[in-house]
Design an enzyme around this catalytic site. Structure first.
Site, mmCIF file in Angstrom:
data_model
loop_
_atom_site.group_PDB
_atom_site.id
_atom_site.type_symbol
_atom_site.label_atom_id
_atom_site.label_comp_id
_atom_site.label_asym_id
_atom_site.label_seq_id
_atom_site.Cartn_x
_atom_site.Cartn_y
_atom_site.Cartn_z
ATOM 1 N N GLU A 1 -3.167 -3.970 -3.470
ATOM 2 C CA GLU A 1 -3.652 -4.705 -4.642
ATOM 3 C C GLU A 1 -3.509 -3.876 -5.923
ATOM 4 O OE1 GLU A 1 -5.017 -4.532 -1.696
ATOM 5 O OE2 GLU A 1 -5.893 -6.455 -1.115
ATOM 6 N N CYS B 1 -10.983 -4.073 -3.532
ATOM 7 C CA CYS B 1 -9.868 -4.850 -4.074
ATOM 8 C C CYS B 1 -10.285 -6.263 -4.469
ATOM 9 C CB CYS B 1 -8.701 -4.846 -3.101
ATOM 10 S SG CYS B 1 -7.922 -3.215 -3.092
ATOM 11 N N CYS C 1 -4.315 0.968 -2.298
ATOM 12 C CA CYS C 1 -4.198 -0.330 -1.648
ATOM 13 C C CYS C 1 -3.077 -1.133 -2.308
ATOM 14 C CB CYS C 1 -5.514 -1.107 -1.774
ATOM 15 S SG CYS C 1 -6.795 -0.616 -0.621
ATOM 16 N N CYS D 1 -9.870 -5.734 0.878
ATOM 17 C CA CYS D 1 -11.079 -4.919 1.050
ATOM 18 C C CYS D 1 -12.034 -5.185 -0.115
ATOM 19 C CB CYS D 1 -10.723 -3.442 1.149
ATOM 20 S SG CYS D 1 -10.255 -2.673 -0.422
ATOM 21 N N ASN E 1 0.834 -1.208 0.000
ATOM 22 C CA ASN E 1 0.000 0.000 0.000
ATOM 23 C C ASN E 1 0.866 1.254 0.000
ATOM 24 O OD1 ASN E 1 0.681 -0.681 2.683
ATOM 25 N ND2 ASN E 1 -1.116 0.345 3.535
ATOM 26 N N VAL E 2 0.356 2.278 -0.658
ATOM 27 C CA VAL E 2 1.067 3.554 -0.796
ATOM 28 C C VAL E 2 0.054 4.657 -0.490
ATOM 29 C CG1 VAL E 2 2.355 5.077 -2.341
ATOM 30 C CG2 VAL E 2 2.626 2.593 -2.545
ATOM 31 N N GLU E 3 0.174 5.240 0.711
ATOM 32 C CA GLU E 3 -0.799 6.247 1.140
ATOM 33 C C GLU E 3 -0.417 7.640 0.633
ATOM 34 O OE1 GLU E 3 -1.219 5.564 5.371
ATOM 35 O OE2 GLU E 3 -2.396 3.746 4.989
HETATM 36 N N1 THU Z 1 -5.290 -1.720 2.543
HETATM 37 C C1 THU Z 1 -4.739 -2.405 1.485
HETATM 38 O O1 THU Z 1 -3.658 -2.051 1.009
HETATM 39 N N2 THU Z 1 -5.430 -3.461 0.988
HETATM 40 C C2 THU Z 1 -6.587 -3.948 1.504
HETATM 41 O O2 THU Z 1 -7.178 -4.857 0.929
HETATM 42 C C3 THU Z 1 -7.084 -3.416 2.789
HETATM 43 C C4 THU Z 1 -6.581 -2.062 3.123
HETATM 44 C C5 THU Z 1 -4.584 -0.544 3.060
HETATM 45 C C6 THU Z 1 -5.198 0.771 2.665
HETATM 46 C C7 THU Z 1 -4.644 1.693 3.736
HETATM 47 O O3 THU Z 1 -3.368 2.159 3.316
HETATM 48 C C8 THU Z 1 -4.454 0.784 4.950
HETATM 49 O O4 THU Z 1 -4.554 -0.549 4.470
HETATM 50 C C9 THU Z 1 -5.485 1.000 6.040
HETATM 51 O O5 THU Z 1 -6.775 0.904 5.533
#
Ligand code: THU
Length: 135
Positions: free
Chosen positions: A60, A94, A58, A91, A47-49
């Site tokens: 994915e 995804c 996400c 999620c 994940n890259v916020e």
């Molecule tokens: N996140 C993912 O990267 N994939 C998922 O399927 C669930 C959530 C990440 C998004 C965010 O950066 C962090 O988890 C918290 O929600």
């Protein structure tokens, strides 16, 4: 490659390695994912916020980009872990992303064991629903 050749331990290790690359300064929740492609290669993503929270990606998203960047194909097995290296569920959004690129019967390592993509996204809307409308 067929689903009986999947080495789940290797796949999970690739997801853990990816998780260590996560950029998650806002949620402090790192995620790593990995998948086997039907040709046997393993791809992964983290994940890259973003300071603009809603723009965050996400793990994915990175995985699907890597799928296409490295030759395409269909996903046959998938694993997702958090920063504690625990298996987590992808999620909802995804699951849809994975469905688009899944081979029929794609397997996921989940909190309740190995499940198929159809079990984690029942009655999915997908590419076939659009076929007769394509021009
Ligand atoms: N996140 C993912 O990267 N994939 C998922 O399927 C669930 C959530 C990440 C998004 C965010 O950066 C962090 O988890 C918290 O929600």
């Amino acid at each position: 490659m067929s689903t009986d050749q999947i080495d789940w331990e290797t796949l999970r290790k690739a997801a853990v390695d990816a998780m260590k690359r996560a950029y998650a300064p806002y949620s402090n929740y790192s995620v790593g994912v990995a998948a086997y492609v039907d040709d046997g290669r393993i791809i992964s993503g983290c994940n890259v916020e973003n300071a603009s929270y809603g723009v965050g990606l996400c793990a994915e998203c990175g995985l699907v980009s890597q799928l296409h960047m490295t030759g395409g194909g269909k996903l046959i097995a998938f694993s997702c872990v958090n920063g504690d290296e625990d298996i987590i569920m992808p999620c909802g959004r995804c699951r849809q992303l994975l469905y688009e690129h899944s081979a029929p019967g794609m397997l996921l390592e989940t909190v309740s064991g190995i499940r198929t993509i159809d079990e984690v996204l029942p009655d999915a809307f997908g590419p076939r629903d659009l076929e007769e409308y394509a021009r």
